[in-house]
Design an enzyme around this catalytic site. Structure first.
Site, PDB file in Angstrom:
ATOM      1  N   ARG A  83       0.836  -1.212   0.000  1.00 35.49           N
ATOM      2  CA  ARG A  83       0.000   0.000   0.000  1.00 35.49           C
ATOM      3  C   ARG A  83       0.868   1.259   0.000  1.00 35.49           C
ATOM      4  O   ARG A  83       0.558   2.248  -0.666  1.00 35.49           O
ATOM      5  CB  ARG A  83      -0.924  -0.024   1.227  1.00 35.49           C
ATOM      6  CG  ARG A  83      -1.909   1.125   1.257  1.00 35.49           C
ATOM      7  CD  ARG A  83      -2.897   0.972   2.386  1.00 35.49           C
ATOM      8  NE  ARG A  83      -2.273   1.084   3.697  1.00 35.49           N
ATOM      9  CZ  ARG A  83      -2.916   0.873   4.850  1.00 35.49           C
ATOM     10  NH1 ARG A  83      -4.194   0.530   4.842  1.00 35.49           N
ATOM     11  NH2 ARG A  83      -2.302   1.000   6.000  1.00 35.49           N
ATOM     12  N   LYS A 180      -2.575   6.844   0.771  1.00 34.48           N
ATOM     13  CA  LYS A 180      -2.275   7.177   2.167  1.00 34.48           C
ATOM     14  C   LYS A 180      -1.217   8.277   2.188  1.00 34.48           C
ATOM     15  O   LYS A 180      -0.049   8.055   2.504  1.00 34.48           O
ATOM     16  CB  LYS A 180      -1.811   5.922   2.911  1.00 34.48           C
ATOM     17  CG  LYS A 180      -2.013   6.046   4.410  1.00 34.48           C
ATOM     18  CD  LYS A 180      -1.984   4.685   5.050  1.00 34.48           C
ATOM     19  CE  LYS A 180      -1.795   4.758   6.545  1.00 34.48           C
ATOM     20  NZ  LYS A 180      -2.814   5.490   7.263  1.00 34.48           N
ATOM     21  N   GLU A 213     -15.733   5.487   5.640  1.00 34.13           N
ATOM     22  CA  GLU A 213     -14.833   4.987   6.682  1.00 34.13           C
ATOM     23  C   GLU A 213     -14.816   5.980   7.828  1.00 34.13           C
ATOM     24  O   GLU A 213     -15.567   6.959   7.824  1.00 34.13           O
ATOM     25  CB  GLU A 213     -13.431   4.771   6.097  1.00 34.13           C
ATOM     26  CG  GLU A 213     -12.807   6.046   5.558  1.00 34.13           C
ATOM     27  CD  GLU A 213     -11.473   5.835   4.854  1.00 34.13           C
ATOM     28  OE1 GLU A 213     -10.766   4.874   5.185  1.00 34.13           O
ATOM     29  OE2 GLU A 213     -11.135   6.646   3.984  1.00 34.13           O
TER      30      GLU A 213
HETATM   31  C1  LIG Z   1      -8.229   6.699   6.574  1.00 36.39           C
HETATM   32  C2  LIG Z   1      -7.899   5.331   7.076  1.00 36.39           C
HETATM   33  N1  LIG Z   1      -8.780   4.341   6.872  1.00 36.39           N
HETATM   34  C3  LIG Z   1      -8.535   3.092   7.309  1.00 36.39           C
HETATM   35  C4  LIG Z   1      -7.351   2.778   7.973  1.00 36.39           C
HETATM   36  C5  LIG Z   1      -7.112   1.375   8.457  1.00 36.39           C
HETATM   37  O1  LIG Z   1      -6.005   0.818   7.806  1.00 36.39           O
HETATM   38  P1  LIG Z   1      -5.103  -0.292   8.508  1.00 36.39           P
HETATM   39  O2  LIG Z   1      -5.995  -1.414   8.842  1.00 36.39           O
HETATM   40  O3  LIG Z   1      -4.097  -0.655   7.466  1.00 36.39           O
HETATM   41  O4  LIG Z   1      -4.524   0.326   9.706  1.00 36.39           O
HETATM   42  C6  LIG Z   1      -6.413   3.795   8.204  1.00 36.39           C
HETATM   43  C7  LIG Z   1      -5.156   3.508   8.900  1.00 36.39           C
HETATM   44  O5  LIG Z   1      -4.139   3.395   8.300  1.00 36.39           O
HETATM   45  C8  LIG Z   1      -6.687   5.097   7.743  1.00 36.39           C
HETATM   46  O6  LIG Z   1      -5.819   6.082   7.958  1.00 36.39           O
END
Ligand SMILES: Cc1ncc(COP(=O)(O)O)c(C=O)c1O
Length: 328
Positions: A83, A180, A213
């Site tokens: 990612r 990200k 989310e």
């Molecule tokens: C906006 C956002 N959504 C979802 C997630 C959950 O991702 P992960 O399970 O990889 O921590 C994160 C964290 O990184 C995030 O910043």
């Protein structure tokens, strides 16, 4: 900061004193930090710095990711690196070094911390050299790795569940939501808004009225038909924790669950869920028991949240193919 009558031009030793004073006023649990710009690792938080003109600082032109250290191992780093690199490419950032080298630096910085449990966050920046928009001429991309204690959430989030609200802030457009990048303004605002309302977090809704989310976590639902439904990943971040849990959740099918689906989740349908889950590397799995002041299901933490949390905890300790040994 108090207003001073004289503004000194500081010597480098005075700058260092000031940086140390800043940290002593506000202790942090940052254990080790690698910087390609420093060319090594530091363990004194006062030295964990980045030049102001790095475009990650003043333009938000950088990407990051976070993985967990569990009992001396790094969990699911390959998924996080996938990612991370995808986000760097979308952001038109030059990779500072090959993936193998990044993995090696991450593991060695973790080892330098001497800690067995915590979080690892790493960034690629556009680099310093100007205050303009595109990377400065000759800018070398930066690579940084921070080993720290991780984000802490109240125990009650897991034992009693959280209360969330629909945010008034618009969801990021899909291109930015799936990347990200260090542009986390909406993510900051959604959480501040919820906290000011006396709640734990917020939920982004997309323009079609589907659930998106949360601030730095995904959300999912156990519907009345006992199908686990998760929003599609084309307009939200593809959470590494969600992706893994969607896989692990199949073990509950035939018992607590009837199925697992990634699909659009309309808000009206989501509000009738039996369970609502908050999912992410930092929070793991936590039950949401109230949304916009209305109970979810019976308003108590449900069995699927608990079962998924156990499955994840077991995976984080025992999934040999997802664990990298830290070379202490
Ligand atoms: C906006 C956002 N959504 C979802 C997630 C959950 O991702 P992960 O399970 O990889 O921590 C994160 C964290 O990184 C995030 O910043």
């Amino acid at each position: 900061m108090p207003v001073t009558t004289t503004l000194s031009i500081l010597r480098s030793d005075e700058v260092l004193d000031q940086l140390r004073a800043l940290r002593s006023r506000q202790p942090v649990r940052y254990w080790a930090f690698y910087s390609s710009q420093l060319g090594g690792i530091v363990t004194d938080p006062a030295l964990m710095v980045i030049p102001f003109d790095d475009h990650m600082v003043h333009r938000g032109h950088g990407v990051f990711d976070t993985a967990a250290m569990v009992d001396g191992k790094i969990y699911d780093l390959e998924a996080h690196l996938d990612r991370f690199i995808r986000s760097a490419i979308t952001s038109r950032l030059t990779l500072p070094c090959p993936r193998e080298e990044m993995r090696e630096i991450i593991a060695r910085t973790a080892a330098a911390s001497g800690k067995r449990d915590g979080s690892i966050r790493y960034w690629i920046s556009a680099g310093p050299g100007s205050l303009g928009l595109p990377p400065a001429a000759g800018a070398a991309p930066g690579f940084f790795v921070m080993i720290f204690a991780g984000l802490a959430y109240p125990d009650s989030w897991h034992s009693q569940g959280l209360r969330v609200m629909t945010t008034t802030y618009p969801i990021k457009p899909p291109l930015y939501a799936v990347t990200k990048s260090t542009n986390y303004l909406p993510n900051v605002l959604i959480q501040m808004e919820a906290q000011e309302a006396g709640l734990d977090n917020g939920v982004f809704i997309d323009e079609a009225g589907n659930v998106g989310e949360s601030s730095n976590m995904n959300v999912a639902f156990v519907m009345a038909d006992r199908v686990l439904r998760h929003p599609r990943f084309d307009h939200i971040l593809s959470g590494c924790t969600s992706l893994r849990l969607l896989d692990l959740a199949h073990r509950l099918v035939g018992g607590l669950l009837r199925g697992v689906e990634v699909c659009d989740v309309p808000v009206a349908e989501a509000r009738r869920a039996r369970e609502m889950l908050l999912i992410g590397s930092s929070v793991k799995v936590a039950p949401i028991v109230e949304w916009d002041r209305q109970p979810i299901g019976d308003g108590k933490p449900g069995p699927v949240a608990a079962a998924l949390r156990d499955l994840l905890a077991e995976d984080m300790r025992a999934a040999r193919d997802r664990l990298i040994d830290i070379p202490y």
